[in-house]
Scaffold this active site. Structure first.
Site, PDB file in Angstrom:
ATOM      1  N   HIS A  47       0.827  -1.206   0.000  1.00 20.61           N
ATOM      2  CA  HIS A  47       0.000   0.000   0.000  1.00 20.61           C
ATOM      3  C   HIS A  47       0.859   1.252   0.000  1.00 20.61           C
ATOM      4  O   HIS A  47       1.636   1.486   0.920  1.00 20.61           O
ATOM      5  CB  HIS A  47      -0.902   0.011   1.233  1.00 20.61           C
ATOM      6  CG  HIS A  47      -1.977   1.049   1.174  1.00 20.61           C
ATOM      7  ND1 HIS A  47      -3.220   0.801   0.646  1.00 20.61           N
ATOM      8  CD2 HIS A  47      -1.992   2.340   1.572  1.00 20.61           C
ATOM      9  CE1 HIS A  47      -3.963   1.888   0.727  1.00 20.61           C
ATOM     10  NE2 HIS A  47      -3.239   2.847   1.275  1.00 20.61           N
ATOM     11  N   ASP A  49       0.260   5.528  -1.086  1.00 20.75           N
ATOM     12  CA  ASP A  49      -0.701   6.558  -1.512  1.00 20.75           C
ATOM     13  C   ASP A  49      -0.092   7.618  -2.413  1.00 20.75           C
ATOM     14  O   ASP A  49      -0.619   8.729  -2.496  1.00 20.75           O
ATOM     15  CB  ASP A  49      -1.304   7.223  -0.269  1.00 20.75           C
ATOM     16  CG  ASP A  49      -2.351   6.375   0.413  1.00 20.75           C
ATOM     17  OD1 ASP A  49      -3.420   6.160  -0.186  1.00 20.75           O
ATOM     18  OD2 ASP A  49      -2.112   5.906   1.538  1.00 20.75           O
ATOM     19  N   GLU A 152      -9.089   1.679  -2.204  1.00 27.52           N
ATOM     20  CA  GLU A 152      -9.064   1.672  -0.739  1.00 27.52           C
ATOM     21  C   GLU A 152     -10.408   2.081  -0.132  1.00 27.52           C
ATOM     22  O   GLU A 152     -10.512   3.069   0.576  1.00 27.52           O
ATOM     23  CB  GLU A 152      -7.956   2.594  -0.229  1.00 27.52           C
ATOM     24  CG  GLU A 152      -7.659   2.384   1.246  1.00 27.52           C
ATOM     25  CD  GLU A 152      -6.596   3.318   1.780  1.00 27.52           C
ATOM     26  OE1 GLU A 152      -6.213   3.151   2.940  1.00 27.52           O
ATOM     27  OE2 GLU A 152      -6.154   4.215   1.037  1.00 27.52           O
ATOM     28  N   HIS A 179     -13.188   1.980   4.231  1.00 22.73           N
ATOM     29  CA  HIS A 179     -12.113   2.858   4.687  1.00 22.73           C
ATOM     30  C   HIS A 179     -12.472   3.315   6.094  1.00 22.73           C
ATOM     31  O   HIS A 179     -12.762   2.495   6.962  1.00 22.73           O
ATOM     32  CB  HIS A 179     -11.861   4.018   3.715  1.00 22.73           C
ATOM     33  CG  HIS A 179     -10.594   4.751   4.003  1.00 22.73           C
ATOM     34  ND1 HIS A 179     -10.572   6.010   4.547  1.00 22.73           N
ATOM     35  CD2 HIS A 179      -9.297   4.374   3.878  1.00 22.73           C
ATOM     36  CE1 HIS A 179      -9.319   6.388   4.739  1.00 22.73           C
ATOM     37  NE2 HIS A 179      -8.514   5.413   4.326  1.00 22.73           N
ATOM     38  N   HIS A 220      -8.601  -1.689   7.550  1.00 21.97           N
ATOM     39  CA  HIS A 220      -9.657  -0.699   7.797  1.00 21.97           C
ATOM     40  C   HIS A 220     -10.982  -1.295   8.257  1.00 21.97           C
ATOM     41  O   HIS A 220     -11.852  -0.548   8.708  1.00 21.97           O
ATOM     42  CB  HIS A 220      -9.917   0.212   6.589  1.00 21.97           C
ATOM     43  CG  HIS A 220      -8.870   1.257   6.385  1.00 21.97           C
ATOM     44  ND1 HIS A 220      -8.746   2.363   7.203  1.00 21.97           N
ATOM     45  CD2 HIS A 220      -7.880   1.366   5.461  1.00 21.97           C
ATOM     46  CE1 HIS A 220      -7.731   3.104   6.790  1.00 21.97           C
ATOM     47  NE2 HIS A 220      -7.187   2.522   5.734  1.00 21.97           N
ATOM     48  N   HIS A 241      -2.197  -3.058   4.718  1.00 22.91           N
ATOM     49  CA  HIS A 241      -1.385  -2.179   5.571  1.00 22.91           C
ATOM     50  C   HIS A 241      -1.991  -2.145   6.977  1.00 22.91           C
ATOM     51  O   HIS A 241      -2.732  -1.245   7.334  1.00 22.91           O
ATOM     52  CB  HIS A 241      -1.241  -0.779   4.973  1.00 22.91           C
ATOM     53  CG  HIS A 241      -2.521  -0.033   4.699  1.00 22.91           C
ATOM     54  ND1 HIS A 241      -3.559  -0.553   3.965  1.00 22.91           N
ATOM     55  CD2 HIS A 241      -2.921   1.212   5.068  1.00 22.91           C
ATOM     56  CE1 HIS A 241      -4.538   0.335   3.884  1.00 22.91           C
ATOM     57  NE2 HIS A 241      -4.179   1.413   4.557  1.00 22.91           N
ATOM     58  N   ASP A 354       2.356   2.091   3.742  1.00 21.67           N
ATOM     59  CA  ASP A 354       1.428   3.226   3.743  1.00 21.67           C
ATOM     60  C   ASP A 354       2.155   4.548   3.522  1.00 21.67           C
ATOM     61  O   ASP A 354       1.746   5.593   4.022  1.00 21.67           O
ATOM     62  CB  ASP A 354       0.621   3.268   5.048  1.00 21.67           C
ATOM     63  CG  ASP A 354      -0.694   4.045   4.917  1.00 21.67           C
ATOM     64  OD1 ASP A 354      -1.046   4.452   3.797  1.00 21.67           O
ATOM     65  OD2 ASP A 354      -1.358   4.251   5.953  1.00 21.67           O
TER      66      ASP A 354
END
Length: 429
Positions: A47, A49, A152, A179, A220, A241, A354
């Site tokens: 993961h 971003d 995500e 999420h 999550h 993650h 992450d």
């Protein structure tokens, strides 16, 4: 040219042209071992971003900005640092805020997917799109970074199997079921539960993901949803993650009970580097810090010094001086990896940093160049080359291969149909 030679050449070139710190101590006696392992097995992170960070920072310029070397104050990732970190594969998150209206989430997701593909097109010598384990291995053999995609949040499909299928066609390799918010068919770890796990539509979505060869990502979601999804899925699940809840009691982390289910069903937990998922002291401090800020100034209605920002700032600075932020270290991240390996086994742990999605990072892990020190720490603790290879990428490749086999076995099953309202009208079975 061998992959090891490419990595060594790249590292020398980068060290001569950038001001970055060395990603690992060049005198570390285990560094040659690590380079050999990562030449044979791609290091794959679950993961990152970066696409959202680029979009947020550069706006319309995101389609053309030079990604070779970016400002380290604003970004954890760039091409130079990926090469320094010996990264061989990355699931790029196509995250959009869970607070957006559902159709807007779909639109923004499509834009994020397009951005990932644009990056790969612009840098063909560095990146290759990948959807299967074989494609990841081929990219690594060619000296490129396999670029995979993860969406995500289950809100990003807008309760539509058709949207889910469209994402699969566009190359999305996993869907995180929620999420930050509980959605109409699954409970989030960081919101009030509403369903006791998955609704019937949620179960059907998991099974459709199996058919589509999309990995089921349980980072999550809350524990009830984790267990429901593991029970529903015919393929191994992933946590792209998350870390170990036994060491840090954050609801985003994975309990030993769930770790044992992950092991039983062949899944993987890819350890996140977020300080508040790694250190219990840091988690508590973060909550207290937020509470103090609200205590001093919370416009428009509350706060001891509401409407007095200078007084609120001074009070907060005094609190921070008396309550310094606890440090989180590479060794603490390694502790989570060790714990998951002990409880679930070496076959069920991976890396999910992450990066570019966090406001803070552990000491010494400030960007994607920081994987080698973590792996060297584990080698120092006695991890074998074979187990380092599993952690770095072998385990997620095995999970991907198993998911591909499940999808192949389901190829003659009809696509899922129906609305969430109709499917969830009956009591949960």
């Amino acid at each position: 040219m061998s992959m090891l030679t490419r990595l060594l050449t790249a590292a020398l070139a980068f060290s001569a042209t950038t001001a970055l710190a060395e990603p690992a101590d060049p005198a570390d006696p285990n560094l040659p071992r690590l380079k050999k392992v990562l030449a044979a097995t791609p290091l794959i992170d679950g993961h990152n971003d970066w696409p959202g960070a680029i979009a947020g920072h550069d706006g319309d310029a995101r389609w053309s900005v030079d990604l070779t070397r970016l400002n380290t104050e604003d970004f954890d990732t760039d091409i130079t640092r990926l090469r320094q970190g010996m990264v061989g594969g990355q699931f790029w998150s196509v995250y959009v805020p869970a607070t957006l209206p559902p159709l807007e989430q779909v639109k923004k997701t499509l834009e994020q997917i397009d951005l990932v593909k644009s990056i790969v097109r612009r840098y063909p010598a560095e990146f290759t799109l990948a959807r299967t384990a074989a494609q990841v291995r081929a990219a690594h053999k060619a000296g490129r970074i396999a670029s995979l995609i993860g969406a995500e949040g289950g809100g990003q499909i807008d309760e539509s199997f058709s949207v889910l299928r469209a994402y699969a066609e566009l190359g999305v390799g996993y869907l995180t079921l929620t999420h930050s918010r509980t959605i109409a068919w699954a409970d989030s770890a960081t919101d009030d539960p509403a369903h006791g796990g998955l609704t019937p539509f949620g179960v059907a979505a998991v099974r459709e993901m199996n058919r589509l060869n999309m990995l089921v990502d349980l980072s999550h979601v809350n524990e009830d949803t984790m267990l429901d999804a593991i029970a529903a899925s015919r393929a191994p699940v992933i946590f792209s993650h998350s870390s170990a809840r036994a060491l840090c009691d954050h609801p985003r982390n994975v309990s030993d009970k769930v770790l044992k289910e992950v092991a039983r069903t062949g899944g993987i937990v890819m350890v996140a580097f977020a300080p508040n998922y790694i250190s219990e002291a840091r988690r508590v401090w973060g909550v207290q810090q937020g509470a103090q800020r609200a205590l001093y100034n919370q416009p428009p209605l509350n706060g001891l010094y509401i409407g007095q920002p200078d007084r609120a700032k001074a009070a907060m600075e005094a609190w921070l001086a008396a309550n310094p932020e606890p440090h989180v270290t590479v060794q603490m991240v390694a502790d989570h990896i060790d714990h998951i390996a002990r409880v679930a086994g070496y076959d069920h742990v991976g890396l999910g940093g992450d990066y570019d999605g966090l406001p803070a990072l552990p000491d010494g892990m400030t960007g994607v160049e920081s994987y080698p020190p973590l792996l060297l720490e584990l080698m120092k603790r006695g991890w074998s080359d074979a187990n380092i290879a599993k952690l770095a990428g072998g385990n997620i490749l095995r999970v991907m291969e198993q998911a591909e086999k499940v999808a192949a076995s389901l190829k003659d099953e009809p696509p899922a149909t129906g609305t969430r309202e109709a499917m969830d009208a009956a009591p949960k079975s």
